[in-house]
Design a protein around this motif. Structure first.
Motif, PDB file in Angstrom:
ATOM      1  N   HIS A  80      26.852  49.673  31.290  1.00  0.00           N
ATOM      2  CA  HIS A  80      27.062  50.439  30.073  1.00  0.00           C
ATOM      3  C   HIS A  80      26.381  51.791  30.241  1.00  0.00           C
ATOM      4  N   HIS A 147      25.917  39.357  25.678  1.00  0.00           N
ATOM      5  CA  HIS A 147      25.684  40.658  25.054  1.00  0.00           C
ATOM      6  C   HIS A 147      26.564  40.818  23.811  1.00  0.00           C
ATOM      7  N   LYS A 149      29.377  41.295  21.164  1.00  0.00           N
ATOM      8  CA  LYS A 149      30.669  41.987  21.190  1.00  0.00           C
ATOM      9  C   LYS A 149      30.797  42.932  22.377  1.00  0.00           C
ATOM     10  N   ASN A 150      29.672  43.245  23.033  1.00  0.00           N
ATOM     11  CA  ASN A 150      29.707  44.148  24.185  1.00  0.00           C
ATOM     12  C   ASN A 150      29.815  43.414  25.515  1.00  0.00           C
ATOM     13  N   ASP A 172      19.370  43.681  26.591  1.00  0.00           N
ATOM     14  CA  ASP A 172      20.631  43.669  25.842  1.00  0.00           C
ATOM     15  C   ASP A 172      21.180  42.245  25.788  1.00  0.00           C
ATOM     16  N   SER A 207      25.539  42.885  19.008  1.00  0.00           N
ATOM     17  CA  SER A 207      25.412  42.764  20.464  1.00  0.00           C
ATOM     18  C   SER A 207      23.978  42.559  20.946  1.00  0.00           C
TER      19      SER A 207
END
Length: 266
Positions: A80, A147, A149-150, A172, A207
């Motif tokens: 990310h 993580h 929704k991510n 995360d 997330s």
């Protein structure tokens, strides 16, 4: 002796938000107690050199603040932008200094990064770390974590081979399963991402743990110390720090911890 320094402690957007006039963002602009950059930490000892976890878009500013002009080694948690956006700047450092970079990450993270920046491997050696690795006196293990929704991220566990000191970096993650939590047992230090104090949004949109969930997780895992990072503009550090129980604290930019446990008696 190994030291751990927090270079950045914010969530993906940093604090202050450019658009925001909330009290935390306004305070961050004025006195700076709440000003923070994207999450990253620096590990240092004689064998590790300068080893950094994650390389976000604030990387060059963080290096300057730490008095560094580069790093010996990088570990990546996931692909990310707030965790790898500084890689082109590091590659440029490697190019002009003539020193190839050394980056460790799970194979799927390396693949994603090189899909977006396929030229990075001209300057940086990307080495898969899925099976773990020994770096200096530390045995390093990594595993996939939820993580929300991510998608996914990776957590890292470090075990010191001489003293038995154990710590985990998990910036995360949310709603970890028993299997994902298993490597977090028996810790001296847990570094955990907690974006909001009490996140009000529907669970399926989230997330990262919030602070109340982080406190509950620390009570379950019982590390000697839990440090919360990846903090959004919902977290007013001077105010909220008073609400944390013993054994929990917020990371602050420049916070330096000594990762040391006394050697067992002969």
């Amino acid at each position: 002796m190994t030291t751990l320094t927090f270079l950045g402690t914010s969530d993906a957007m940093g604090v202050p938000r450019i658009y925001c006039d909330c009290s935390v963002c306004e305070e961050a602009r004025e006195s700076g107690h709440n000003a923070r950059q994207r999450a990253s930490v620096l590990l240092q000892d004689a064998d590790l050199g300068d080893t950094v976890i994650d390389c976000g878009p604030d990387w060059s500013r963080q290096m300057r603040a730490a008095g560094l002009r580069g790093m010996d080694r990088l570990l990546l948690t996931h692909a990310h932008f707030d965790h790898y956006g500084g890689l082109p700047e590091w590659a440029d450092v490697c190019r002009w200094t003539g020193v190839r970079g050394e980056a460790h990450a799970p194979a799927e993270v390396i693949e994603e990064v090189l899909q977006r920046f396929p030229w990075l491997d001209r300057q940086i050696d990307f080495q898969p770390i899925d099976g773990g690795r020994t770096i200096g006196d530390w045995r390093v293990a990594t595993w996939r974590v939820n993580h929300g929704k991510n998608g996914y991220s990776y957590a890292y566990r470090f075990d010191h081979q001489a003293t038995g000191y154990a710590w985990v970096y998990c910036s995360d993650a949310i709603a970890l399963t028993e299997q994902e939590l298993a490597p977090m047992q028996g810790l001296d230090l847990l570094v955990l991402g907690t974006s909001f104090f009490r996140e009000p949004y529907p669970f399926h949109t989230r997330s990262v743990y919030d602070v109340t969930e982080g406190i509950a997780l620390a009570a379950q895992l019982q590390p000697s110390l839990a440090v919360f990072t990846h903090l959004s503009h919902d977290i007013d550090l001077p105010l909220r720090a008073q609400e944390l129980p013993e054994g929990c604290m917020f990371a602050r930019t420049g916070l330096r911890l000594e990762l040391v446990r006394a050697l067992p008696s002969a």
